[in-house]
Design a protein around this motif. Structure first.
Motif, PDB file in Angstrom:
ATOM      1  N   PRO A 113      89.911 -11.853   3.313  1.00 41.57           N
ATOM      2  CA  PRO A 113      89.654 -13.490   4.068  1.00 41.57           C
ATOM      3  C   PRO A 113      90.255 -13.803   3.552  1.00 41.57           C
ATOM      4  N   ILE A 114      90.608 -15.428   3.974  1.00 38.69           N
ATOM      5  CA  ILE A 114      91.132 -16.154   3.533  1.00 38.69           C
ATOM      6  C   ILE A 114      89.840 -17.080   3.099  1.00 38.69           C
ATOM      7  N   ARG A 115      90.664 -17.791   1.616  1.00 37.88           N
ATOM      8  CA  ARG A 115      89.412 -18.902   1.189  1.00 37.88           C
ATOM      9  C   ARG A 115      89.610 -20.096   0.829  1.00 37.88           C
ATOM     10  N   THR A 116      89.168 -20.417   0.540  1.00 40.03           N
ATOM     11  CA  THR A 116      89.489 -22.060  -0.154  1.00 40.03           C
ATOM     12  C   THR A 116      88.821 -23.362  -0.428  1.00 40.03           C
ATOM     13  N   THR A 117      88.558 -23.526  -1.630  1.00 42.55           N
ATOM     14  CA  THR A 117      87.362 -24.627  -1.444  1.00 42.55           C
ATOM     15  C   THR A 117      87.139 -26.382  -0.619  1.00 42.55           C
ATOM     16  N   VAL A 186      77.383 -41.589   8.125  1.00 42.78           N
ATOM     17  CA  VAL A 186      77.377 -40.275   7.530  1.00 42.78           C
ATOM     18  C   VAL A 186      76.403 -39.766   8.191  1.00 42.78           C
ATOM     19  N   GLY A 187      75.550 -40.142   8.982  1.00 43.54           N
ATOM     20  CA  GLY A 187      74.793 -39.174   9.967  1.00 43.54           C
ATOM     21  C   GLY A 187      76.427 -39.031  11.511  1.00 43.54           C
ATOM     22  N   ALA A 188      77.285 -39.497  11.698  1.00 41.45           N
ATOM     23  CA  ALA A 188      78.431 -38.594  12.276  1.00 41.45           C
ATOM     24  C   ALA A 188      78.934 -38.269  11.420  1.00 41.45           C
ATOM     25  N   ILE A 189      79.147 -38.273  10.569  1.00 38.92           N
ATOM     26  CA  ILE A 189      79.876 -36.471   9.349  1.00 38.92           C
ATOM     27  C   ILE A 189      79.079 -35.641   9.448  1.00 38.92           C
ATOM     28  N   GLN A 190      77.737 -36.098   9.249  1.00 35.88           N
ATOM     29  CA  GLN A 190      76.580 -34.757   9.426  1.00 35.88           C
ATOM     30  C   GLN A 190      76.441 -34.368  10.518  1.00 35.88           C
ATOM     31  N   ARG A 191      76.658 -34.526  11.115  1.00 31.82           N
ATOM     32  CA  ARG A 191      76.831 -34.233  12.941  1.00 31.82           C
ATOM     33  C   ARG A 191      77.938 -33.394  13.172  1.00 31.82           C
ATOM     34  N   LYS A 192      78.770 -33.686  12.196  1.00 32.95           N
ATOM     35  CA  LYS A 192      80.641 -33.524  12.967  1.00 32.95           C
ATOM     36  C   LYS A 192      80.728 -31.819  12.284  1.00 32.95           C
ATOM     37  N   LEU A 193      79.868 -31.828  10.788  1.00 30.99           N
ATOM     38  CA  LEU A 193      79.834 -30.860  10.297  1.00 30.99           C
ATOM     39  C   LEU A 193      79.921 -29.789  10.732  1.00 30.99           C
ATOM     40  N   LEU A 194      78.064 -30.329  11.267  1.00 37.49           N
ATOM     41  CA  LEU A 194      77.541 -29.085  12.356  1.00 37.49           C
ATOM     42  C   LEU A 194      77.961 -28.294  12.954  1.00 37.49           C
ATOM     43  N   GLN A 195      78.914 -29.059  14.390  1.00 39.07           N
ATOM     44  CA  GLN A 195      79.211 -28.825  14.697  1.00 39.07           C
ATOM     45  C   GLN A 195      81.096 -27.538  14.425  1.00 39.07           C
ATOM     46  N   PHE A 196      81.476 -28.455  13.145  1.00 42.29           N
ATOM     47  CA  PHE A 196      82.455 -28.271  12.377  1.00 42.29           C
ATOM     48  C   PHE A 196      82.035 -26.386  11.728  1.00 42.29           C
ATOM     49  N   GLU A 197      80.445 -26.013  11.625  1.00 37.81           N
ATOM     50  CA  GLU A 197      80.675 -25.146  10.692  1.00 37.81           C
ATOM     51  C   GLU A 197      80.355 -23.967  12.359  1.00 37.81           C
ATOM     52  N   GLY A 198      80.186 -24.383  13.830  1.00 36.03           N
ATOM     53  CA  GLY A 198      79.455 -23.706  14.333  1.00 36.03           C
ATOM     54  C   GLY A 198      80.730 -23.212  14.736  1.00 36.03           C
ATOM     55  N   GLN A 199      82.350 -23.757  14.901  1.00 34.38           N
ATOM     56  CA  GLN A 199      83.851 -22.726  14.832  1.00 34.38           C
ATOM     57  C   GLN A 199      83.697 -21.932  13.746  1.00 34.38           C
ATOM     58  N   GLY A 200      82.870 -21.775  12.891  1.00 30.75           N
ATOM     59  CA  GLY A 200      83.267 -20.397  12.444  1.00 30.75           C
ATOM     60  C   GLY A 200      83.779 -20.920  10.687  1.00 30.75           C
ATOM     61  N   ALA A 201      83.742 -22.352  10.874  1.00 26.18           N
ATOM     62  CA  ALA A 201      84.660 -22.978   9.697  1.00 26.18           C
ATOM     63  C   ALA A 201      84.186 -22.454   8.191  1.00 26.18           C
ATOM     64  N   ALA A 202      82.812 -22.182   8.344  1.00 28.37           N
ATOM     65  CA  ALA A 202      82.013 -22.119   7.781  1.00 28.37           C
ATOM     66  C   ALA A 202      82.621 -20.619   6.164  1.00 28.37           C
ATOM     67  N   GLU A 203      82.965 -19.785   7.118  1.00 24.82           N
ATOM     68  CA  GLU A 203      83.550 -18.143   6.390  1.00 24.82           C
ATOM     69  C   GLU A 203      85.073 -18.905   5.622  1.00 24.82           C
ATOM     70  N   PHE A 204      85.376 -20.322   5.852  1.00 21.33           N
ATOM     71  CA  PHE A 204      86.752 -20.379   5.513  1.00 21.33           C
ATOM     72  C   PHE A 204      86.434 -20.722   3.689  1.00 21.33           C
ATOM     73  N   PHE A 205      85.530 -21.470   4.193  1.00 22.62           N
ATOM     74  CA  PHE A 205      85.763 -22.037   2.734  1.00 22.62           C
ATOM     75  C   PHE A 205      84.435 -21.555   1.297  1.00 22.62           C
ATOM     76  N   GLY A 206      84.833 -21.199   0.087  1.00 24.02           N
ATOM     77  CA  GLY A 206      83.840 -20.904  -0.574  1.00 24.02           C
ATOM     78  C   GLY A 206      84.874 -19.433  -1.363  1.00 24.02           C
ATOM     79  N   GLU A 207      84.068 -18.969  -2.317  1.00 26.23           N
ATOM     80  CA  GLU A 207      85.070 -18.038  -3.540  1.00 26.23           C
ATOM     81  C   GLU A 207      84.664 -16.908  -2.991  1.00 26.23           C
ATOM     82  N   PRO A 208      85.525 -15.777  -3.855  1.00 27.01           N
ATOM     83  CA  PRO A 208      86.920 -16.279  -4.008  1.00 27.01           C
ATOM     84  C   PRO A 208      87.835 -17.407  -3.095  1.00 27.01           C
ATOM     85  N   ALA A 209      88.783 -17.944  -4.070  1.00 25.08           N
ATOM     86  CA  ALA A 209      90.034 -18.850  -3.493  1.00 25.08           C
ATOM     87  C   ALA A 209      90.812 -17.603  -2.967  1.00 25.08           C
ATOM     88  N   LEU A 210      91.510 -18.075  -2.351  1.00 23.46           N
ATOM     89  CA  LEU A 210      92.956 -17.784  -2.151  1.00 23.46           C
ATOM     90  C   LEU A 210      94.169 -17.467  -3.582  1.00 23.46           C
TER      91      LEU A 210
END
Length: 530
Positions: A113-117, A186-210
């Motif tokens: 896996p490749i991750r960044t923060t 803020v509400g619009a960003i929150q909705r887009k974050l949910l869509q973003f998460e639905g694309q699997g982007a949550a896997e990319f963010f976190g640690e250990p970072a690349l």
């Protein structure tokens, strides 16, 4: 074939065609319609760079390039044609061989896996991913600034989601300090974050970072590792694919020291489906992409764009691509005809070759080739028979992939996700404290609560002196890496603290007299765009 002459491309104009290693960091373009041989060309280039001791990063959008990890075989259905082509172009000896390979996968399914923060990615690339409006982008910028000022670590999507809740709740106070913060934005960003998460982007963010250093490995015999990013699933989210590779390119730019023009590149970066990088990109972003492409060559990085149509690459970027391999184009539409004419005009004239006509007549495995010569001038374009690869043409099996990953030189460093205290946890603690205080007021009265010792809200107190020291040391080392060029492998604690550097760096920087360190150590592209 004379390997000392550079990267062997094939036979054209009665002579063997080479890509000069000393000019390979001047970037390149590999273009052509679907099915004309681009993948095989890229596979051969990966092998040749690897054999020359140059590590490679390549995005594999169809899965075919995974074959670079295994030697070819006599049982391959087109074996006879490969042998015939090798003899025709003077590829002697033609012996099947693999290349040392490391598999990567944003989702961790077919590679490491490749991750960044979140903090390292920065608000502007995230804003592009989520298609934010100008007003929404401004609110996201404020959220990042607020997190910096409060010493809150933005490591994963959960942290950013919690941060947006905090921004919404403090919108009036933040509007007075940073500028208008609309709850609707803020509400619009929150909705887009949910869509973003639905694309699997949550896997990319976190640690250990690349650790970027893991892209620069060579094996015991001195061959460069071919880093293959398995992108077949990632391509289902084209904007995430393009923005991820753009982030990665900016990280390479940031990590590498200036080396001028080395004898051979430090790394070659292949960017497949390159048109996705520029689709719908605002002019300011295109300007910065062009700036990074122009400057990264002095870091010893060669960037090679792969696309079906050469006019997909903006002229400002295309002008930086000195090494060109043009496979066939088809003149089915007016746009196709314009592309053919434009492609023909980019080559140095060869009086013996009608380039515009040749582009439409090229067979599979043929290409028009022009590369930079020793003096930096482009060679006259030649119609060239491209060399066959030594490795397997086509994907490897699941078992073969598992064995390669198990023997990988990066081991299991990235296998287990690290989840430590960051913005989401800190904000949850604050909410718990507020609720406990309210309950205590209701039970004991306001005066009793006022008289008890206050629990500090400082991040430093919560994580303790030891953690604060590790975070401070990490932030200092992160700043040093940005200044001096290269990263180094850290232990898990240091790696975790490293990601903290960009968000708590302001507090550290203020303490040592360098205000704004946190924003400085965030990704270079974000810094360029701010």
């Amino acid at each position: 074939m004379d390997e000392s002459a550079g990267v062997f491309l094939g036979l054209g104009g009665g002579a063997q065609q080479y890509l000069n290693l000393a000019r390979a960091n001047r970037h390149g373009l590999i273009a052509g319609a679907t099915g004309t041989g681009k993948t095989v060309t890229v596979q051969g280039l990966c092998e040749s760079f690897s054999n020359a001791g140059v590590p490679v990063f390549v995005a594999d959008v169809k899965g075919d390039l995974s074959g670079v990890a295994m030697p070819g075989s006599d049982s391959f259905k087109h074996h006879d044609k490969l042998v015939e082509r090798a003899a025709e172009i003077g590829l002697d000896p033609y012996v099947y061989a693999d290349s040392p390979t490391i598999f990567w996968d944003l989702y961790g399914e077919k590679g490491h896996p490749i991750r960044t923060t979140i903090s390292e990615m920065g608000p502007l690339l995230l804003g592009r991913l989520m298609d934010l409006s100008d007003a929404q982008q401004g609110v996201l910028e404020i959220a990042f600034r607020y997190a910096d000022d409060e010493g809150l670590l933005l490591l994963d999507l959960e942290d950013l989601q919690a941060m947006m809740v905090a921004v919404s709740e403090a919108s009036k106070e933040l509007s007075a300090q940073y500028g208008n913060v609309s709850r609707a934005s803020v509400g619009a960003i929150q909705r887009k974050l949910l869509q973003f998460e639905g694309q699997g982007a949550a896997e990319f963010f976190g640690e250990p970072a690349l650790d970027i250093d893991d892209f620069f490995k060579t094996d015991a015999s001195g061959r460069g590792f071919v880093n293959v990013l398995m992108s077949d699933k990632l391509m289902q989210s084209p904007k995430l694919y393009a923005t991820f590779l753009l982030w990665l390119m900016s990280e390479l730019f940031e990590a590498m020291p200036e080396v001028g023009d080395p004898d051979k590149p430090k790394l070659v970066f292949f960017f497949d489906e390159a048109h996705l990088l520029f689709d719908d990109a605002p002019e300011a972003l295109q300007d910065k992409i062009e700036q990074v492409v122009r400057l990264i060559r002095s870091k010893g990085i060669g960037v090679y764009f792969i696309t079906q149509n050469p006019i997909d690459i903006p002229e400002e970027v295309a002008g930086q691509l000195g090494n060109r391999v043009q496979h066939a184009l088809r003149a089915f539409t007016p746009r196709d005809k314009r592309a053919i004419k434009a492609a023909a005009e980019t080559f140095r004239i060869n009086p013996d070759l009608d380039v515009e006509t040749a582009i439409t007549e090229l067979k599979v495995g043929e290409a028009l080739v022009s590369t930079l010569m020793e003096d930096g001038a482009p060679s006259p374009v030649e119609r060239t028979l491209i060399r066959p690869p030594y490795s397997r043409m086509g994907p490897i099996s699941t078992g073969e992939r598992a064995a390669i990953i198990a023997a990988s030189p990066v081991g299991d460093v990235y296998s287990e996700r690290v989840d430590r205290e960051s913005a989401a946890e800190v904000l949850a603690h604050k909410a718990d404290d507020a609720a406990a205080t309210a309950e205590e007021v209701a039970e004991k009265g306001e005066e009793a609560v006022r008289e008890r010792p206050r629990r500090t809200k400082s991040l430093w107190s919560r994580v303790g002196k030891a953690a604060a020291g590790a975070a401070a040391a990490s932030a200092g080392s992160a700043l040093g890496r940005r200044m001096s060029g290269r990263t180094s492998r850290a232990n898990p604690t240091a790696s975790a603290a490293s990601a903290a550097g960009s968000t708590i760096g302001n507090e550290i920087g203020n303490a040592i007299g360098i205000p704004g360190v946190g924003r400085f150590v965030r990704g270079v592209l974000g810094g360029l765009l701010r």
